[in-house]
Motif scaffolding. Structure first.
Motif, PDB file in Angstrom:
ATOM      1  N   UNK A 154       0.663  -1.125  -0.199  1.00 42.13           N
ATOM      2  CA  UNK A 154      -0.168   0.248  -0.061  1.00 42.13           C
ATOM      3  C   UNK A 154       0.893   1.367  -0.060  1.00 42.13           C
ATOM      4  N   UNK A 155       1.907   1.584   0.590  1.00 48.22           N
ATOM      5  CA  UNK A 155       2.637   2.622   0.905  1.00 48.22           C
ATOM      6  C   UNK A 155       3.332   3.039  -0.733  1.00 48.22           C
ATOM      7  N   UNK A 156       3.322   2.298  -1.391  1.00 50.87           N
ATOM      8  CA  UNK A 156       3.993   2.448  -2.767  1.00 50.87           C
ATOM      9  C   UNK A 156       2.770   2.273  -3.862  1.00 50.87           C
ATOM     10  N   UNK A 157       1.584   2.000  -3.554  1.00 46.34           N
ATOM     11  CA  UNK A 157       0.614   2.008  -4.466  1.00 46.34           C
ATOM     12  C   UNK A 157      -0.759   2.772  -4.220  1.00 46.34           C
ATOM     13  N   UNK A 158      -0.841   3.455  -5.223  1.00 46.42           N
ATOM     14  CA  UNK A 158      -0.501   3.628  -6.479  1.00 46.42           C
ATOM     15  C   UNK A 158       0.709   4.447  -6.855  1.00 46.42           C
ATOM     16  N   UNK A 159       1.812   3.989  -7.718  1.00 47.48           N
ATOM     17  CA  UNK A 159       2.836   4.908  -8.043  1.00 47.48           C
ATOM     18  C   UNK A 159       2.231   6.060  -8.537  1.00 47.48           C
ATOM     19  N   UNK A 160       2.460   7.330  -8.436  1.00 45.49           N
ATOM     20  CA  UNK A 160       1.933   8.568  -9.166  1.00 45.49           C
ATOM     21  C   UNK A 160       3.106   9.233  -9.541  1.00 45.49           C
ATOM     22  N   UNK A 161       3.251   9.603 -10.844  1.00 49.08           N
ATOM     23  CA  UNK A 161       4.592  10.396 -11.531  1.00 49.08           C
ATOM     24  C   UNK A 161       3.835  11.679 -12.060  1.00 49.08           C
ATOM     25  N   UNK A 162       4.229  12.875 -11.921  1.00 48.28           N
ATOM     26  CA  UNK A 162       3.813  13.839 -12.670  1.00 48.28           C
ATOM     27  C   UNK A 162       5.259  14.644 -12.608  1.00 48.28           C
ATOM     28  N   UNK A 163       5.335  15.330 -13.934  1.00 45.85           N
ATOM     29  CA  UNK A 163       6.488  16.398 -14.384  1.00 45.85           C
ATOM     30  C   UNK A 163       7.759  15.691 -14.325  1.00 45.85           C
ATOM     31  N   UNK A 164       8.694  16.372 -14.884  1.00 48.84           N
ATOM     32  CA  UNK A 164       9.898  15.824 -14.984  1.00 48.84           C
ATOM     33  C   UNK A 164      10.822  15.598 -13.680  1.00 48.84           C
ATOM     34  N   UNK A 165      10.404  16.208 -12.493  1.00 46.17           N
ATOM     35  CA  UNK A 165      10.918  16.059 -11.283  1.00 46.17           C
ATOM     36  C   UNK A 165      10.743  14.698 -10.535  1.00 46.17           C
ATOM     37  N   UNK A 166       9.882  14.024 -10.838  1.00 49.40           N
ATOM     38  CA  UNK A 166       9.412  12.637 -10.277  1.00 49.40           C
ATOM     39  C   UNK A 166      10.161  11.782 -10.409  1.00 49.40           C
ATOM     40  N   UNK A 167      10.629  10.950  -9.438  1.00 53.45           N
ATOM     41  CA  UNK A 167      11.491   9.712  -9.672  1.00 53.45           C
ATOM     42  C   UNK A 167      10.794   8.657 -10.664  1.00 53.45           C
ATOM     43  N   UNK A 168      11.459   8.015 -11.279  1.00 56.15           N
ATOM     44  CA  UNK A 168      10.739   6.896 -12.195  1.00 56.15           C
ATOM     45  C   UNK A 168      10.905   5.490 -11.431  1.00 56.15           C
ATOM     46  N   UNK A 169       9.901   4.729 -11.384  1.00 56.85           N
ATOM     47  CA  UNK A 169      10.026   3.375 -10.931  1.00 56.85           C
ATOM     48  C   UNK A 169       9.169   3.101  -9.817  1.00 56.85           C
ATOM     49  N   UNK A 170       9.568   2.308  -8.795  1.00 54.99           N
ATOM     50  CA  UNK A 170       8.617   1.917  -7.649  1.00 54.99           C
ATOM     51  C   UNK A 170       8.468   2.938  -6.591  1.00 54.99           C
ATOM     52  N   UNK A 171       8.713   4.085  -6.724  1.00 60.81           N
ATOM     53  CA  UNK A 171       8.828   5.037  -5.666  1.00 60.81           C
ATOM     54  C   UNK A 171       7.665   5.377  -5.231  1.00 60.81           C
ATOM     55  N   UNK A 172       7.451   5.866  -3.587  1.00 65.01           N
ATOM     56  CA  UNK A 172       6.416   6.098  -3.020  1.00 65.01           C
ATOM     57  C   UNK A 172       5.822   7.497  -3.587  1.00 65.01           C
ATOM     58  N   UNK A 173       4.683   7.897  -3.504  1.00 64.26           N
ATOM     59  CA  UNK A 173       4.113   9.151  -4.039  1.00 64.26           C
ATOM     60  C   UNK A 173       4.811  10.163  -3.040  1.00 64.26           C
ATOM     61  N   UNK A 174       5.185  11.375  -3.538  1.00 62.22           N
ATOM     62  CA  UNK A 174       5.761  12.417  -2.610  1.00 62.22           C
ATOM     63  C   UNK A 174       5.234  13.622  -2.682  1.00 62.22           C
ATOM     64  N   UNK A 175       6.108  14.999  -2.519  1.00 64.53           N
ATOM     65  CA  UNK A 175       5.261  15.997  -2.652  1.00 64.53           C
ATOM     66  C   UNK A 175       5.525  16.833  -4.068  1.00 64.53           C
ATOM     67  N   UNK A 176       6.036  16.262  -4.889  1.00 64.34           N
ATOM     68  CA  UNK A 176       6.078  16.636  -6.267  1.00 64.34           C
ATOM     69  C   UNK A 176       4.702  17.191  -6.637  1.00 64.34           C
ATOM     70  N   UNK A 177       4.375  18.398  -6.902  1.00 66.47           N
ATOM     71  CA  UNK A 177       3.222  19.279  -7.442  1.00 66.47           C
ATOM     72  C   UNK A 177       2.834  19.194  -8.965  1.00 66.47           C
TER      73      UNK A 177
END
Length: 404
Positions: free
Chosen positions: A216-239
């Motif tokens: 659950x902590x890594x699901x869903x993977x949410x990636x937005x914009x060029x500053x997001x890590x790519x892969x199985x990273x937990x969702x962070x504070x990228x806007x």
């Protein structure tokens, strides 16, 4: 939103045990032994398919090519095994399993005893080293300790060839996942963080009483914009910002089976009514690569050849190759073991050479980077049939939009 179909675990186990019997005959193997104990602490991934019970004491689930299957379990686990209705003989013991196991093997006198160990397939490697040593000890002085072989080919087929019940369960999970994506499209707005979007999705999953295809902590993977890590990273504070891409990789667990789907959006900038050319081109190439791989997804084709078709399409269109496999089996878990649609790299050795089979459910997935925009990544869930590929997901054929 949840599908109200009632699924029958006993029916599922019966389907898989019947399938295993057929596979033993195909592979000319006399007997397959799943040896387990304390399954709440150390579960064998195979056990949920052929028994779907918890056991405490040492237990043997013996699938035989003649259909006369045997289970040897502790006295207090016997009733649950009997309820399955698939084991011809069920032996409940008190003091120890060794004498009963030797007696059954003497009666069966198998030429080979397939055990759940594998160097290549994690889903076929459920026998612990300690239990293997115990087996050797129990069978010392008999001819059977010299007849062990790996069950990896058996398990690859049993786990990979999805039964009617399994296909229905995955289909249900995928439909629920696609409904969640539609909710995300209504919810997500510029200015939100990855974390806010992920928490919205997890809130809906929890409200529906569903599970997660990966933690659950890594699901869903949410990636937005060029500053997001790519892969199985937990969702962070990228806007999430205008002019950027939004990508979600989501897998739920429903009725014990999983989905694993990725979807793409573009956040329209002021005055835009469609994505700019660089974003649209990236989508077209990713979609085209998935179709190229799909065209090779035919029974008998080794996994690496499917990957090669998609990988070549990406490179031929000017993007760097993706550094992962094009697809994996899907079922009880998101990464369901056995055949991988991956390149002939060291980490995929032994599993990328396995052939595609009718009944396999694969993900098809890859991504490219769009400079200053984010990533472009799609993932579809598909069933291999005798006449082609059936999409269990509604394929994303056009870029979706988030409006301000």
């Amino acid at each position: 939103m949840t599908n109200q179909i009632i699924f029958d675990n006993k029916k599922l186990v019966a389907e898989k045990v019947a399938q295993a019997t057929q596979i033993l005959n195909e592979l000319d193997v006399d007997l397959w032994l799943t040896f387990a104990r304390e399954t709440t602490l150390s579960p064998d991934p195979t056990l949920e398919l052929i028994a779907d019970v918890d056991v405490t004491w040492e237990s043997a689930f013996i699938i035989c090519r003649d259909g006369a299957h045997v289970s040897i379990v502790g006295r207090f686990d016997r009733e649950n095994v009997e309820q399955l209705g698939v084991y011809t003989q069920i032996i409940g013991y008190d003091q120890g399993i060794a004498e009963h196991l030797r007696a059954v093997l003497t009666e069966k006198n198998p030429r080979q005893i397939a055990l759940n160990y594998s160097e290549n397939d994690v889903a076929a490697d459920g026998l612990s080293h300690g239990l293997f040593l115990s087996l050797q000890s129990y069978l010392a002085g008999t001819p059977y300790a010299d007849r062990f072989i790996s069950a990896e080919k058996i398990i690859a087929a049993v786990r990979g060839r999805k039964s009617t019940e399994e296909i229905a369960r995955v289909r249900t999970a995928v439909a629920t996942t696609e409904a969640l994506f539609n909710e995300v499209e209504q919810f997500a707005k510029p200015g939100m963080t990855q974390r806010q979007i992920a928490e919205f999705v997890r809130g809906r999953i929890d409200e529906m009483g569903l599970g997660y295809a990966w933690p659950k902590p890594f699901n869903p993977i949410v990636t937005c914009g060029p500053d997001s890590p790519v892969g199985h990273a937990a969702a962070g504070d990228v806007v999430l910002e205008k002019g950027h891409t939004l990508h979600l990789d989501l897998g739920i667990r429903q009725n014990d089976y999983c989905s694993d789907v990725q979807r793409m959006w573009y956040v329209l900038d002021d005055g835009e009514t469609e994505a700019p050319a660089d974003v649209q081109h990236a989508f077209d190439v990713v979609y085209g690569a998935i179709k190229a791989g799909e065209s090779m997804l035919t029974p008998g084709t080794p996994g690496w050849q499917v990957d090669e078709a998609a990988r070549d399409f990406i490179v031929d269109n000017g993007y760097p190759e993706y550094m992962h496999a094009f697809g994996h089996l899907l079922g009880r878990v998101a990464h369901d073991g056995a055949t991988v649609l991956g390149p002939r790299w060291e980490r995929y050795a032994g599993i990328c050479e396995l052939p595609v089979e009718v009944g396999n459910i694969f993900t098809l997935e890859l991504h490219v980077k769009v400079p200053n925009r984010g990533i472009m990544s799609l993932e579809e869930d598909v069933l291999v049939t005798g006449s082609g590929v059936e999409y269990l997901s509604n394929a994303q054929t056009a870029l979706r939009y988030i409006k301000s």
